[in-house]
Write an enzyme that holds these catalytic residues in place. Structure first.
Site, PDB file in Angstrom:
ATOM      1  N   ASP A   1       0.833  -1.234  -0.095  1.00 40.90           N
ATOM      2  CA  ASP A   1      -0.102   0.014   0.050  1.00 40.90           C
ATOM      3  C   ASP A   1       0.769   1.273   0.044  1.00 40.90           C
ATOM      4  OD1 ASP A   1      -1.652   2.147   0.463  1.00 40.90           O
ATOM      5  OD2 ASP A   1      -2.784   1.058   2.133  1.00 40.90           O
TER       6      ASP A   1
ATOM      7  N   ASP B   1      -3.787   2.241  -5.397  1.00 44.15           N
ATOM      8  CA  ASP B   1      -2.546   2.208  -4.596  1.00 44.15           C
ATOM      9  C   ASP B   1      -2.091   0.934  -3.678  1.00 44.15           C
ATOM     10  OD1 ASP B   1      -4.206   2.893  -2.495  1.00 44.15           O
ATOM     11  OD2 ASP B   1      -2.458   3.872  -1.567  1.00 44.15           O
ATOM     12  N   GLU B   2      -3.048  -0.162  -4.232  1.00 48.30           N
ATOM     13  CA  GLU B   2      -2.859  -1.379  -2.883  1.00 48.30           C
ATOM     14  C   GLU B   2      -3.238  -2.494  -3.566  1.00 48.30           C
ATOM     15  OE1 GLU B   2      -6.198  -1.765   0.508  1.00 48.30           O
ATOM     16  OE2 GLU B   2      -5.937   0.063  -0.419  1.00 48.30           O
TER      17      GLU B   2
END
Ligand code: DCP
Ligand code: MG
Length: 365
Positions: free
Chosen positions: A12, A107-108
């Site tokens: 993340d 983003d993860e």
């Protein structure tokens, strides 16, 4: 590693949008940066740099509140195309290490690296290497969680943000879970947490003590799942190909709802969240669905379509009000409201559809 024990990474990025802005504008580095809506226009914070977080600023907070807490903050509008491009780079990097990559948002992602490592120690080394590669490729930092299941890997990545790396080994999981506050458990929202806290259940240890039967009585199927998580059991696979069919948000109320104004307020909030996700993904959808669960758990949905598609809350709200009027009569109480958009299309397709609509309107004149 053998097949029964897996090695799962959760990666993340740290303060994703804000870090990209600091990367692209060196003047902003080391300063409180807030990405999101403007404070003068009732905007909300999408994210804040770690410098701004020390003032108590966080995601989803009204930008005006953020400005009051941190008057020196630099407010910036979001540049979604840039964030999406960075996201593609990161996901491609993850896929160089394993085909089993499951993105959760821009983003993860989860990575199942079981075949390439011998134990979680080696998995941690691999996580360290991927963090370094992210930095080389994008000049951004990420936090990593390493464990034998998805649930623990995700919690682990949150333990030492920013730029952290946390391993939860199988033998350490029981003590870790026993001390974990119930809110941290996957699927425990505000409503469930409040109900459990009323019963003096605060931690994973309290959940296991309560027992599976009792949790099932309280929370239904979800209770069984929660019991398994509290015992460190989570065999959900990392699912790489998740073609998105819809984008939606729903909320269950602490008390059943009859008030129409309150429902409209909730629909506004839900459609704003759906808008955020659609804008982030750069997509829109042709069909808008309202979901209502009555107090007796009966579920009904109503949908409407529109050639120009739905992306903004402003486009959704009038339609949602109409759909709501067709269902809610003030006599029956509502337990859950949900808003979703399906029939997803790229912005290009959408632009073309909008052009056709405009043209045909024009030629009718
Ligand atoms: N985001 C948003 N609105 C929210 C939450 C998130 O617009 N309510 C956007 C902005 C974030 C990005 O999604 O940069 C990623 O969300 P994260 O929850 O991972 O938050 P950050 O990456 O910003 O911070 P962290 O370091 O806590 O991961
Ligand atoms: Mg993040």
């Amino acid at each position: 590693m053998n097949e029964v024990t897996r090695a799962i990474l959760h990666l993340d990025l740290d303060a994703f949008y804000a870090s990209i802005e600091q990367r692209d504008h060196p003047d902003y580095r080391g300063k409180p940066v807030i990405v999101g809506g403007s404070p003068d226009r009732r905007g909300v914070v999408a994210t804040a740099s770690y410098e701004a977080r020390t003032y108590g600023v966080h995601s989803a907070m009204p930008s005006r509140t953020a400005q009051r807490l941190c008057p020196d903050a630099i407010f910036l509008p979001a540049r979604f195309e840039v964030y999406r491009a960075v996201s593609h780079e990161i996901m491609a990097l993850f896929r160089q290490h394993t085909a089993l990559v499951e993105p959760l948002s821009l983003d993860e992602a989860y990575l199942d690296v079981t075949p390439t490592v011998r134990d979680l120690e080696e998995a941690a080394q691999l996580a360290r290497k991927i963090k370094r590669q992210i930095r080389e490729l994008t000049q951004l930092t990420a936090s990593a969680g390493v464990s034998y299941c998805k649930f623990l890997a995700k919690i682990a990545s949150d333990q030492q943000k920013p730029d952290g790396l946390t391993v939860i080994a199988i033998e350490d999981a029981p003590a870790f879970l026993a001390a974990l506050p119930i809110e941290k458990f996957f699927g425990v929202g505000k409503v469930t947490a409040a109900r459990l806290r009323n019963l003096e259940i605060q931690t994973g240890a309290d959940l296991t003590r309560l027992g599976e039967e009792r949790l099932r009585e309280l929370l239904g199927k979800h209770g069984n799942q929660l019991y398994r998580y509290a015992n460190g059991e989570d065999d959900r696979p990392v699912e790489p190909v998740r073609e998105r069919k819809s984008v939606g948000k729903e909320v269950t109320f602490e008390r059943d709802l009859r008030d129409r104004n309150e429902m409209e307020r909730i629909l506004e909030n839900l459609s704003t969240q759906v808008e955020r996700r659609l804008v982030e993904l750069g997509i829109a959808g042709k069909t808008l669905t309202l979901k209502v669960r009555w107090s007796n758990f009966e579920l009904v949905t109503r949908a409407t379509s529109r050639a120009q598609g739905f992306q903004s809350a402003q486009e959704m709200l009038p339609k949602l009000h109409t759909l709501l009027s067709g269902l809610v009569d003030g006599r029956r109480a509502v337990r859950l409201l949900g808003v979703s958009v399906s029939g997803l299309v790229s912005p290009d397709e959408l632009r073309r559809a909008r052009q056709v609509v405009t043209l045909s309107l024009w030629s009718e004149r």
